[in-house]
Scaffold this motif. Sequence first.
Motif, PDB file in Angstrom:
ATOM      1  N   GLY A 271       0.788  -1.213   0.000  1.00 37.37           N
ATOM      2  CA  GLY A 271       0.000   0.000   0.000  1.00 37.37           C
ATOM      3  C   GLY A 271       0.829   1.276   0.000  1.00 37.37           C
ATOM      4  N   LEU A 272       1.979   1.267  -0.666  1.00 36.20           N
ATOM      5  CA  LEU A 272       2.861   2.424  -0.688  1.00 36.20           C
ATOM      6  C   LEU A 272       2.578   3.382  -1.839  1.00 36.20           C
ATOM      7  N   LYS A 273       1.788   2.957  -2.801  1.00 28.86           N
ATOM      8  CA  LYS A 273       1.515   3.793  -3.976  1.00 28.86           C
ATOM      9  C   LYS A 273       0.625   4.974  -3.592  1.00 28.86           C
ATOM     10  N   PRO A 274       1.055   6.187  -3.950  1.00 30.16           N
ATOM     11  CA  PRO A 274       0.216   7.358  -3.655  1.00 30.16           C
ATOM     12  C   PRO A 274      -1.096   7.308  -4.434  1.00 30.16           C
ATOM     13  N   THR A 275      -2.148   7.815  -3.823  1.00 26.34           N
ATOM     14  CA  THR A 275      -3.448   7.823  -4.499  1.00 26.34           C
ATOM     15  C   THR A 275      -3.592   9.033  -5.415  1.00 26.34           C
ATOM     16  N   ASP A 276      -2.893  10.107  -5.115  1.00 26.90           N
ATOM     17  CA  ASP A 276      -2.937  11.315  -5.930  1.00 26.90           C
ATOM     18  C   ASP A 276      -2.054  11.137  -7.165  1.00 26.90           C
ATOM     19  N   ALA A 277      -2.556  11.533  -8.326  1.00 26.39           N
ATOM     20  CA  ALA A 277      -1.807  11.361  -9.582  1.00 26.39           C
ATOM     21  C   ALA A 277      -0.506  12.154  -9.584  1.00 26.39           C
ATOM     22  N   LYS A 278      -0.518  13.350  -8.988  1.00 30.63           N
ATOM     23  CA  LYS A 278       0.688  14.174  -8.957  1.00 30.63           C
ATOM     24  C   LYS A 278       1.757  13.527  -8.062  1.00 30.63           C
ATOM     25  N   GLU A 279       1.338  13.001  -6.918  1.00 34.77           N
ATOM     26  CA  GLU A 279       2.276  12.319  -6.023  1.00 34.77           C
ATOM     27  C   GLU A 279       2.824  11.047  -6.671  1.00 34.77           C
ATOM     28  N   PHE A 280       1.955  10.339  -7.407  1.00 39.17           N
ATOM     29  CA  PHE A 280       2.404   9.128  -8.096  1.00 39.17           C
ATOM     30  C   PHE A 280       3.452   9.468  -9.151  1.00 39.17           C
ATOM     31  N   ALA A 281       3.219  10.533  -9.908  1.00 41.99           N
ATOM     32  CA  ALA A 281       4.189  10.954 -10.926  1.00 41.99           C
ATOM     33  C   ALA A 281       5.505  11.372 -10.272  1.00 41.99           C
ATOM     34  N   ASN A 282       5.437  12.035  -9.117  1.00 39.90           N
ATOM     35  CA  ASN A 282       6.642  12.437  -8.390  1.00 39.90           C
ATOM     36  C   ASN A 282       7.423  11.202  -7.922  1.00 39.90           C
ATOM     37  N   MET A 283       6.712  10.229  -7.360  1.00 37.74           N
ATOM     38  CA  MET A 283       7.381   8.998  -6.913  1.00 37.74           C
ATOM     39  C   MET A 283       7.979   8.244  -8.096  1.00 37.74           C
ATOM     40  N   GLN A 284       7.270   8.231  -9.207  1.00 33.43           N
ATOM     41  CA  GLN A 284       7.752   7.559 -10.405  1.00 33.43           C
ATOM     42  C   GLN A 284       9.041   8.213 -10.911  1.00 33.43           C
ATOM     43  N   THR A 285       9.104   9.536 -10.871  1.00 25.55           N
ATOM     44  CA  THR A 285      10.311  10.252 -11.281  1.00 25.55           C
ATOM     45  C   THR A 285      11.480   9.924 -10.363  1.00 25.55           C
ATOM     46  N   LYS A 286      11.219   9.859  -9.063  1.00 21.74           N
ATOM     47  CA  LYS A 286      12.281   9.504  -8.104  1.00 21.74           C
ATOM     48  C   LYS A 286      12.796   8.093  -8.363  1.00 21.74           C
ATOM     49  N   GLU A 287      11.893   7.156  -8.621  1.00 19.83           N
ATOM     50  CA  GLU A 287      12.301   5.775  -8.893  1.00 19.83           C
ATOM     51  C   GLU A 287      13.131   5.684 -10.168  1.00 19.83           C
ATOM     52  N   LEU A 288      12.748   6.423 -11.200  1.00 22.58           N
ATOM     53  CA  LEU A 288      13.522   6.428 -12.444  1.00 22.58           C
ATOM     54  C   LEU A 288      14.917   7.008 -12.222  1.00 22.58           C
ATOM     55  N   SER A 289      15.001   8.087 -11.456  1.00 27.03           N
ATOM     56  CA  SER A 289      16.302   8.694 -11.175  1.00 27.03           C
ATOM     57  C   SER A 289      17.196   7.747 -10.389  1.00 27.03           C
ATOM     58  N   ASN A 290      16.641   7.098  -9.375  1.00 31.36           N
ATOM     59  CA  ASN A 290      17.429   6.135  -8.599  1.00 31.36           C
ATOM     60  C   ASN A 290      17.851   4.943  -9.445  1.00 31.36           C
ATOM     61  N   GLY A 291      16.972   4.483 -10.331  1.00 36.12           N
ATOM     62  CA  GLY A 291      17.316   3.375 -11.215  1.00 36.12           C
ATOM     63  C   GLY A 291      18.437   3.738 -12.174  1.00 36.12           C
ATOM     64  N   ARG A 292      18.391   4.945 -12.691  1.00 32.69           N
ATOM     65  CA  ARG A 292      19.462   5.388 -13.598  1.00 32.69           C
ATOM     66  C   ARG A 292      20.791   5.491 -12.867  1.00 32.69           C
ATOM     67  N   LEU A 293      20.774   5.998 -11.642  1.00 27.67           N
ATOM     68  CA  LEU A 293      21.991   6.087 -10.845  1.00 27.67           C
ATOM     69  C   LEU A 293      22.545   4.691 -10.547  1.00 27.67           C
ATOM     70  N   ALA A 294      21.659   3.751 -10.249  1.00 27.20           N
ATOM     71  CA  ALA A 294      22.092   2.376  -9.981  1.00 27.20           C
ATOM     72  C   ALA A 294      22.700   1.736 -11.228  1.00 27.20           C
ATOM     73  N   MET A 295      22.135   2.029 -12.409  1.00 27.75           N
ATOM     74  CA  MET A 295      22.712   1.475 -13.640  1.00 27.75           C
ATOM     75  C   MET A 295      24.094   2.049 -13.911  1.00 27.75           C
ATOM     76  N   LEU A 296      24.292   3.338 -13.637  1.00 22.77           N
ATOM     77  CA  LEU A 296      25.616   3.935 -13.798  1.00 22.77           C
ATOM     78  C   LEU A 296      26.616   3.313 -12.826  1.00 22.77           C
ATOM     79  N   ALA A 297      26.172   3.069 -11.593  1.00 25.38           N
ATOM     80  CA  ALA A 297      27.059   2.449 -10.604  1.00 25.38           C
ATOM     81  C   ALA A 297      27.440   1.033 -11.028  1.00 25.38           C
ATOM     82  N   ALA A 298      26.472   0.259 -11.518  1.00 26.06           N
ATOM     83  CA  ALA A 298      26.762  -1.098 -11.978  1.00 26.06           C
ATOM     84  C   ALA A 298      27.703  -1.078 -13.178  1.00 26.06           C
ATOM     85  N   ALA A 299      27.492  -0.136 -14.092  1.00 31.13           N
ATOM     86  CA  ALA A 299      28.387  -0.019 -15.244  1.00 31.13           C
ATOM     87  C   ALA A 299      29.797   0.323 -14.784  1.00 31.13           C
ATOM     88  N   GLY A 300      29.914   1.183 -13.795  1.00 31.05           N
ATOM     89  CA  GLY A 300      31.225   1.522 -13.245  1.00 31.05           C
ATOM     90  C   GLY A 300      31.929   0.324 -12.655  1.00 31.05           C
TER      91      GLY A 300
END
Length: 127
Positions: free
Chosen positions: A80-109
């Motif tokens: 039950g961690l998903k925000p119910t508000d569309a704006k909050e969901f989009a914000n969380m989605q952006t954070k997850e994408l940013s963290n995923g990209r950082l993790a891919m750069l770290a793995a590539a390193g």
Amino acid sequence: IGYIIGESPPTIAYGMNVHHTIANNQIPEIPGTVIFPFFLAVNIAEAVRANIGWVEPGLGDVFTLRENYYPGDIRFDPLGLKPTDAKEFANMQTKELSNGRLAMLAAAGMCVQELVNGKGILENLGF
């Protein structure tokens, strides 16, 4: 984490004088009985995700998303961690994408570092 665990120091279970190869060289060592079910599970998960988001090829235009589908929302939220508000969901989605990209750069390193000098991550850190 996979790189560090793959290069973990010798333990009682594996013997105290077992030399671990660098993580880049460990994938060919995985037996087919382990890697086949892993790839099968990944393919099943991707097929389920595609069926949730995309219209079947014969029922509409090719590459059409379903009307009730929001990209990234596959209706899987057991805690039950998903925000119910569309704006909050989009914000969380952006954070997850940013963290995923950082993790891919770290793995590539880590991959590049092992290929450059042939030493594992922990070995370079002095462990």
